[in-house]
Design a protein around this motif. Structure first.
Motif, PDB file in Angstrom:
ATOM      1  N   MET A  94       0.830  -1.201   0.000  1.00  0.00           N
ATOM      2  CA  MET A  94       0.000   0.000   0.000  1.00  0.00           C
ATOM      3  C   MET A  94       0.869   1.257   0.000  1.00  0.00           C
ATOM      4  SD  MET A  94      -3.104   0.950  -0.018  1.00  0.00           S
ATOM      5  CE  MET A  94      -4.529   1.578   0.779  1.00  0.00           C
ATOM      6  N   GLY A 148      -9.261   1.456   7.054  1.00  0.00           N
ATOM      7  CA  GLY A 148     -10.204   0.451   6.593  1.00  0.00           C
ATOM      8  C   GLY A 148     -11.239   0.134   7.662  1.00  0.00           C
ATOM      9  N   LYS A 165     -10.621   2.960   3.205  1.00  0.00           N
ATOM     10  CA  LYS A 165     -10.229   1.889   2.283  1.00  0.00           C
ATOM     11  C   LYS A 165     -11.446   1.007   2.049  1.00  0.00           C
ATOM     12  CE  LYS A 165      -5.572   1.406   4.255  1.00  0.00           C
ATOM     13  NZ  LYS A 165      -4.778   0.567   5.139  1.00  0.00           N
ATOM     14  N   PRO A 166     -11.618   0.406   0.921  1.00  0.00           N
ATOM     15  CA  PRO A 166     -10.768   0.574  -0.269  1.00  0.00           C
ATOM     16  C   PRO A 166     -11.143   1.850  -1.016  1.00  0.00           C
ATOM     17  CG  PRO A 166     -12.554  -0.956  -0.729  1.00  0.00           C
ATOM     18  CD  PRO A 166     -12.697  -0.541   0.710  1.00  0.00           C
TER      19      PRO A 166
END
Length: 126
Positions: A14, A82, A102-103
């Motif tokens: 990431m 997330g 996220k995503p």
């Protein structure tokens, strides 16, 4: 002058992905794998934006952002997470920060970063 971004993200893939996307969009990015690694950089270098994951080992992104805000009062902050629950916590701790869940698509991230700085660029031409 190029906008300097300090990216703190513990996930290596990431981190590389975000760094590349932001660099392609014309930003200078310094990336670290944990909040504790970001603190010394904030003491020695100038950054316009702290882009940080919230859930990281050693020091979470919220604590990092609070420490960074004490060190660099005009530093802008954007959180990446997330987890819905920590989004709320981040909003309470740092009401001026943006939170990106996220995503997300890289273009969404770049658009959000662009939006943070467009007021700076919209002014006069040099």
């Amino acid at each position: 002058m190029m906008i300097q971004i300090l990216l703190a993200e513990d996930d290596q893939i990431m981190r590389e992905y975000l760094t590349r996307a932001l660099q392609k969009s014309g930003y200078a990015v310094t990336a670290v794998d944990r909040g504790t690694a970001a603190i010394p950089l904030l003491q020695t270098e100038r950054f316009d934006l702290l882009l940080t994951d919230i859930v990281m080992p050693e020091m979470d992104g919220i604590e990092l952002a609070q420490r960074a805000g004490e060190m660099v009062p005009d530093l802008r902050v954007m959180f990446i997470t997330g987890f819905a629950a920590v989004t709320l916590k981040a909003g309470q701790a740092m009401p001026n920060a943006r939170v990106l869940s996220k995503p997300f698509h890289l273009r969404d991230l770049v658009m959000e970063v662009d939006r943070l700085f467009e007021a700076d660029h919209a002014g006069g031409t040099i």
